[in-house]
Design a protein around this motif. Structure first.
Motif, PDB file in Angstrom:
ATOM      1  N   THR A  90       3.302  91.735  19.245  1.00 42.34           N
ATOM      2  CA  THR A  90       2.228  92.586  18.728  1.00 42.34           C
ATOM      3  C   THR A  90       2.389  92.824  17.229  1.00 42.34           C
ATOM      4  N   THR A 132       3.525 101.482  14.368  1.00 46.98           N
ATOM      5  CA  THR A 132       3.609 102.233  15.613  1.00 46.98           C
ATOM      6  C   THR A 132       4.968 102.008  16.257  1.00 46.98           C
ATOM      7  N   ILE A 142       6.580  98.997  19.621  1.00 43.88           N
ATOM      8  CA  ILE A 142       5.643  97.937  19.986  1.00 43.88           C
ATOM      9  C   ILE A 142       6.410  96.626  20.120  1.00 43.88           C
ATOM     10  N   ASP A 198       2.230  98.448  26.010  1.00 43.42           N
ATOM     11  CA  ASP A 198       2.773  97.678  24.909  1.00 43.42           C
ATOM     12  C   ASP A 198       4.222  98.029  24.673  1.00 43.42           C
ATOM     13  N   LEU A 257      -4.210  97.990  20.768  1.00 48.86           N
ATOM     14  CA  LEU A 257      -3.636  99.065  19.960  1.00 48.86           C
ATOM     15  C   LEU A 257      -4.608  99.529  18.889  1.00 48.86           C
TER      16      LEU A 257
END
Length: 452
Positions: free
Chosen positions: A418, A411, A414, A215, A260
């Motif tokens: 996403t 996160t 990414i 990713d 994820l």
């Protein structure tokens, strides 16, 4: 003024009713503990051990809640020392189930939001019908001057079996310097390098489950869903029902968001499982089990229990619940344009939503009220309370699922697709929160009308 649920013309409820209820719940705790040890709970817990853990939590919650509501008729030192230990047991055993159900809820929401549809019939058995029913495939990229253009066989989707590469897409991805592209026939392109293109179908279910999809920005998924495509086509050609679409049918952002979430929540579930196993083998839990074994035969009542009536204590539990519900914004609950629910929606603070805390408190007070009614009514309580409790459970699950989606969106590194999918997923779960609040409002109105 709070409405009384208990019939004022009924006689007093002695403390012996509480003693019998606690002994029954302690017996259920010990029975579930023995079942949990017999079924085993290793790295892969069996269905029996999962059910035993659920029974352990259920019995621990009821004993702890009864100790809280009816504390004046119990030994104060014993009840004060017992309640936090039972809460620790229940909370520790609930973590694994919470992570598993949260992951399932989020993945199902991703499927629903992605709008995945079954594949059209294909293959030789379908004949001409397959070619006319299938949507037209996008054309391949223009070939360099002087070379023959690559062709795509009619009825083909995804990638060729046994070859890597991606299916063409009408909209090219931003040029990020990704070297090395392949055409739909699996051959390397010649001449100038063509920018990479986004794929309409991404990694298959196995890649999403194992979390092997990358990713990082600037990288495209190299896994395909050709096997799932052929399986669906064969099922349609054979005249059978089309199976439910798997994760390979998700869009690029939704598939990577699912991968994820799978990685993060599966890791959290594994850690919760290990924590639960360590807790069940610890000396602290053995001490709790010994106290519960004593409770199954002898309930430590206080001297004030002689001649005491449990009805006022149960009414006090309902009054606390009624006051907490009165403080809720029931008029705006369930509204699709609840502006107050959007306050601080983009705040970087990872704390829970500020509007959820009062609802979670009502959920706990409703549970205490239900347990109090089970004591004074010998295990019976109105069905409307069960419906209201289920609505608040859905509220809690949706709120925690939205928080998990927001945490995954934080996160680092990414892809934008996403992050966008996780944002849509977060908004969807917050909508489920509003729907659960509206359902609780309807159930609570029925409960109040029933007490008039």
């Amino acid at each position: 003024m709070a409405q009384r649920h208990l019939d004022p013309t009924a006689g007093p409820v002695p403390a012996d009713a509480l003693a019998g209820y606690l002994r029954a719940q302690a017996t259920e705790f010990l029975r579930a503990l023995r079942l949990h040890r017999e079924t085993g709970a290793g790295a892969a817990a069996s269905e029996g051990s999962v059910e035993a853990a659920r029974a352990l939590r259920r019995a621990a919650r009821r004993v702890s809640g009864s100790l809280h509501t009816f504390q004046p008729v119990l030994d104060p030192d014993w009840s004060e020392a017992m309640r936090p230990e039972l809460a620790w047991v229940s909370g520790t055993l609930a973590l694994e189930h919470a992570h598993a159900s949260r992951l399932q809820q989020l993945l199902l929401a991703l499927h629903r939001l992605s709008g995945a549809a079954p594949f059209p019939p294909q293959g030789p058995a379908a004949g001409t019908t397959a070619r006319t029913a299938a949507p037209p495939l996008p054309r391949d990229r223009p070939a360099p001057a002087g070379s023959a253009p690559a062709t795509v066989p009619a009825g083909a989707t995804g990638t060729a079996p046994g070859r890597t590469g991606t299916a063409p897409c009408d909209t090219p991805a931003p040029a990020d310097g990704t070297p090395g592209t392949t055409d739909t026939a699996g051959r390397a392109t010649t001449g100038r390098t063509t920018p990479a293109r986004a794929t309409p179908v991404t990694a298959g279910a196995a890649a999403v489950r194992t979390g092997t999809m990358t990713d990082a920005p600037g990288r495209g998924s190299t896994a395909t869903a050709a096997a799932g495509t052929r399986g669906s086509a064969l099922a349609v050609a054979a005249g059978g029902a089309v199976p439910a679409p798997d994760r390979g049918n998700l869009t690029v952002g939704a598939a990577k968001a699912g991968a994820l979430l799978d990685r993060q929540l599966t890791l959290a579930r594994t850690r919760a499982h290990s924590t639960a196993l360590q807790a069940l083998g610890s000396s602290r839990f053995h001490a709790v089990a010994d106290k519960v074994a004593v409770l199954a035969s002898e309930v430590p009542l206080s001297p004030a229990a002689a001649g005491a009536d449990l009805r006022p204590l149960a009414d006090a539990a309902r009054d606390r619940l009624t006051d907490a519900v009165a403080a809720l914004p029931l008029l705006t609950a369930g509204s699709p344009y609840n502006a107050e629910a959007l306050i601080h929606g983009l705040s970087p603070d990872p704390a829970p939503h500020p509007q959820d805390a009062p609802w979670h408190q009502v959920r706990l007070l409703l549970r205490l009220h239900r347990y109090a009614l089970e004591v004074v009514h010998a295990g019976r309580h109105p069905g409307s309370l069960l419906d209201a409790g289920e609505a608040l459970d859905r509220h809690r699950d949706a709120a925690e699922a939205a928080a998990a989606a927001a945490q995954a969106a934080r996160t680092p590194r990414i892809a934008p697709a996403t992050a966008y999918a996780l944002g849509v997923l977060h908004a969807d779960q917050r909508h489920e929160v509003e729907a659960a609040r509206y359902a609780f409002q309807r159930c609570w109105q029925k409960e109040v009308i029933g007490t008039l």
